[in-house]
Write a protein that holds these residues in place. Structure first.
Motif, mmCIF file in Angstrom:
data_model
loop_
_atom_site.group_PDB
_atom_site.id
_atom_site.type_symbol
_atom_site.label_atom_id
_atom_site.label_comp_id
_atom_site.label_asym_id
_atom_site.label_seq_id
_atom_site.Cartn_x
_atom_site.Cartn_y
_atom_site.Cartn_z
ATOM 1 N N SER A 107 9.481 -6.257 -3.216
ATOM 2 C CA SER A 107 10.352 -5.330 -3.924
ATOM 3 C C SER A 107 9.672 -4.769 -5.169
ATOM 4 O O SER A 107 9.756 -3.563 -5.455
ATOM 5 C CB SER A 107 11.658 -6.025 -4.316
ATOM 6 O OG SER A 107 12.504 -5.152 -5.019
ATOM 7 N N ASN A 108 8.999 -5.638 -5.919
ATOM 8 C CA ASN A 108 8.301 -5.196 -7.126
ATOM 9 C C ASN A 108 7.238 -4.156 -6.793
ATOM 10 O O ASN A 108 7.146 -3.112 -7.446
ATOM 11 C CB ASN A 108 7.675 -6.403 -7.831
ATOM 12 C CG ASN A 108 7.049 -6.052 -9.166
ATOM 13 O OD1 ASN A 108 6.004 -5.406 -9.224
ATOM 14 N ND2 ASN A 108 7.671 -6.486 -10.243
ATOM 15 N N MET A 109 6.446 -4.418 -5.767
ATOM 16 C CA MET A 109 5.389 -3.478 -5.388
ATOM 17 C C MET A 109 5.963 -2.190 -4.798
ATOM 18 O O MET A 109 5.426 -1.102 -5.028
ATOM 19 C CB MET A 109 4.437 -4.142 -4.384
ATOM 20 C CG MET A 109 3.588 -5.242 -4.984
ATOM 21 S SD MET A 109 2.450 -4.607 -6.235
ATOM 22 C CE MET A 109 2.398 -5.999 -7.367
ATOM 23 N N ASN A 110 7.051 -2.304 -4.057
ATOM 24 C CA ASN A 110 7.699 -1.108 -3.503
ATOM 25 C C ASN A 110 8.089 -0.131 -4.609
ATOM 26 O O ASN A 110 7.778 1.059 -4.549
ATOM 27 C CB ASN A 110 8.953 -1.484 -2.715
ATOM 28 C CG ASN A 110 8.645 -2.061 -1.351
ATOM 29 O OD1 ASN A 110 7.527 -2.001 -0.868
ATOM 30 N ND2 ASN A 110 9.662 -2.615 -0.723
ATOM 31 N N VAL A 111 8.787 -0.651 -5.619
ATOM 32 C CA VAL A 111 9.344 0.206 -6.668
ATOM 33 C C VAL A 111 8.279 0.652 -7.663
ATOM 34 O O VAL A 111 8.228 1.815 -8.071
ATOM 35 C CB VAL A 111 10.492 -0.518 -7.396
ATOM 36 C CG1 VAL A 111 11.017 0.328 -8.563
ATOM 37 C CG2 VAL A 111 11.619 -0.846 -6.434
ATOM 38 N N ASN A 112 7.421 -0.271 -8.086
ATOM 39 C CA ASN A 112 6.453 0.022 -9.144
ATOM 40 C C ASN A 112 5.195 0.738 -8.663
ATOM 41 O O ASN A 112 4.533 1.408 -9.459
ATOM 42 C CB ASN A 112 6.026 -1.275 -9.848
ATOM 43 C CG ASN A 112 7.129 -1.881 -10.677
ATOM 44 O OD1 ASN A 112 7.990 -1.175 -11.196
ATOM 45 N ND2 ASN A 112 7.137 -3.201 -10.799
ATOM 46 N N LEU A 113 4.862 0.596 -7.396
ATOM 47 C CA LEU A 113 3.579 1.127 -6.937
ATOM 48 C C LEU A 113 3.671 1.990 -5.680
ATOM 49 O O LEU A 113 3.273 3.156 -5.695
ATOM 50 C CB LEU A 113 2.602 -0.033 -6.684
ATOM 51 C CG LEU A 113 1.221 0.340 -6.162
ATOM 52 C CD1 LEU A 113 0.488 1.229 -7.160
ATOM 53 C CD2 LEU A 113 0.410 -0.916 -5.852
ATOM 54 N N ILE A 114 4.192 1.438 -4.597
ATOM 55 C CA ILE A 114 4.111 2.152 -3.318
ATOM 56 C C ILE A 114 4.987 3.402 -3.313
ATOM 57 O O ILE A 114 4.538 4.474 -2.888
ATOM 58 C CB ILE A 114 4.483 1.211 -2.152
ATOM 59 C CG1 ILE A 114 3.534 0.007 -2.129
ATOM 60 C CG2 ILE A 114 4.406 1.968 -0.827
ATOM 61 C CD1 ILE A 114 3.872 -1.039 -1.085
ATOM 62 N N ALA A 115 6.221 3.288 -3.783
ATOM 63 C CA ALA A 115 7.109 4.462 -3.813
ATOM 64 C C ALA A 115 6.518 5.595 -4.653
ATOM 65 O O ALA A 115 6.475 6.744 -4.194
ATOM 66 C CB ALA A 115 8.495 4.075 -4.311
ATOM 67 N N PRO A 116 6.041 5.332 -5.883
ATOM 68 C CA PRO A 116 5.433 6.427 -6.635
ATOM 69 C C PRO A 116 4.175 6.992 -5.994
ATOM 70 O O PRO A 116 3.920 8.194 -6.073
ATOM 71 C CB PRO A 116 5.135 5.826 -8.015
ATOM 72 C CG PRO A 116 5.316 4.364 -7.878
ATOM 73 C CD PRO A 116 6.231 4.130 -6.739
ATOM 74 N N MET A 117 3.394 6.157 -5.318
ATOM 75 C CA MET A 117 2.222 6.663 -4.601
ATOM 76 C C MET A 117 2.643 7.631 -3.493
ATOM 77 O O MET A 117 2.025 8.693 -3.310
ATOM 78 C CB MET A 117 1.421 5.496 -4.007
ATOM 79 C CG MET A 117 0.671 4.668 -5.033
ATOM 80 S SD MET A 117 -0.162 3.221 -4.304
ATOM 81 C CE MET A 117 -1.508 4.012 -3.431
ATOM 82 N N ILE A 118 3.685 7.266 -2.768
ATOM 83 C CA ILE A 118 4.181 8.148 -1.701
ATOM 84 C C ILE A 118 4.691 9.458 -2.295
ATOM 85 O O ILE A 118 4.402 10.549 -1.768
ATOM 86 C CB ILE A 118 5.302 7.456 -0.899
ATOM 87 C CG1 ILE A 118 4.752 6.247 -0.144
ATOM 88 C CG2 ILE A 118 5.958 8.434 0.081
ATOM 89 C CD1 ILE A 118 5.825 5.393 0.525
#
Length: 250
Positions: A107-118
């Motif tokens: 969840s942390n990586m989804n919100v902080n990193l992967i979602a903004p990268m997408i």
């Protein structure tokens, strides 16, 4: 018309950024898990168009559809600029690695990193043919440069986002109409995230007393102050793509 896409816009820094952008010359696209009706009303009173999307960035597979919906509402023939501000973030889990379930890492990586990268990828892809000014800001943290006990996920995500910003900056440098992308370190802000940090035990976060003192001593910056500094940076023609800007240096 200037178009702004702001994530995490329902409260804290995201709300303050949106508040400072309320103008009849701007069209705001706000994204957060919960809406903010007061913000919508304030925008309406000033003839500022605003679209609010309630969306949880843990659902990565539908972000491209969200992006499609947003970009379909942008009139690029009348656009002076388009700007994405990746502000949404979570500090949790705040515990030593090994003391929390795997879904909290995800969840942390989804919100902080992967979602903004997408979102950055979708932004570049969907604006590559336009001639207006294109800008992206990734909200970073000093935690991306320094390890903290109990912040293994948050520190790692912010460090990775800074590197991603630099990579995109390199890729865009020689393009005819490049996207100007930066990371922005806002310092310690008086938000709900800071309140969550202060509630941690010393066993989970060794520096909790230090962060409690920040609040007690009045060392926390207001979201409005930080938002104004960020917007000055965004609108400064001297801002260089791919760079990390720290509010302490502005």
């Amino acid at each position: 018309m200037n178009y702004y896409i702001i994530t995490g816009a329902s409260r804290g820094l995201g709300e303050a950024i949106a508040e400072n952008l309320i103008s009849k010359d701007n069209h705001l696209f706000c994204i957060s898990r919960k809406g903010n009706e007061d913000l919508v009303v304030r925008a309406g009173l000033k003839d500022c168009r605003i679209d609010f999307f309630e969306y949880d960035f843990n659902f990565l597979e539908e972000i491209d559809m969200l992006a499609e919906t947003i970009f379909e509402r942008i009139n690029f023939k009348k656009a002076d600029s388009v700007c994405l501000i990746n502000n949404a973030g979570v500090a949790k889990p705040i515990k030593p690695v090994g003391n929390f379930p795997s879904f909290e890492i995800i969840s942390n990586m989804n919100v902080n990193l992967i979602a903004p990268m997408i979102l950055v990828s979708e932004f570049i892809k969907r604006t590559e043919e336009v001639t207006c000014e294109r800008k992206i800001v990734n909200i970073s943290s000093g935690a991306g440069k320094k390890p903290y006990y109990g912040w293994g996920c948050y520190c790692s995500a912010k460090a990775a986002m800074d590197m991603f910003t630099g990579c995109v900056g390199v890729e865009q440098k020689n393009i005819t109409n490049p996207v100007k992308i930066i990371s922005f370190v806002p310092g310690i802000i008086d938000t709900d995230m800071q309140a969550d940090i202060r509630e941690c035990s010393e066993e989970d976060f060794e520096q909790v007393e230090r962060f409690i003192k920040f609040k007690e001593n009045g060392n926390l910056k207001s979201p409005d102050f930080v938002a104004k500094k960020l917007l000055e940076l965004i609108h400064n023609n001297e801002t260089k793509t791919g760079m990390i800007y720290d509010i302490k240096e502005l």
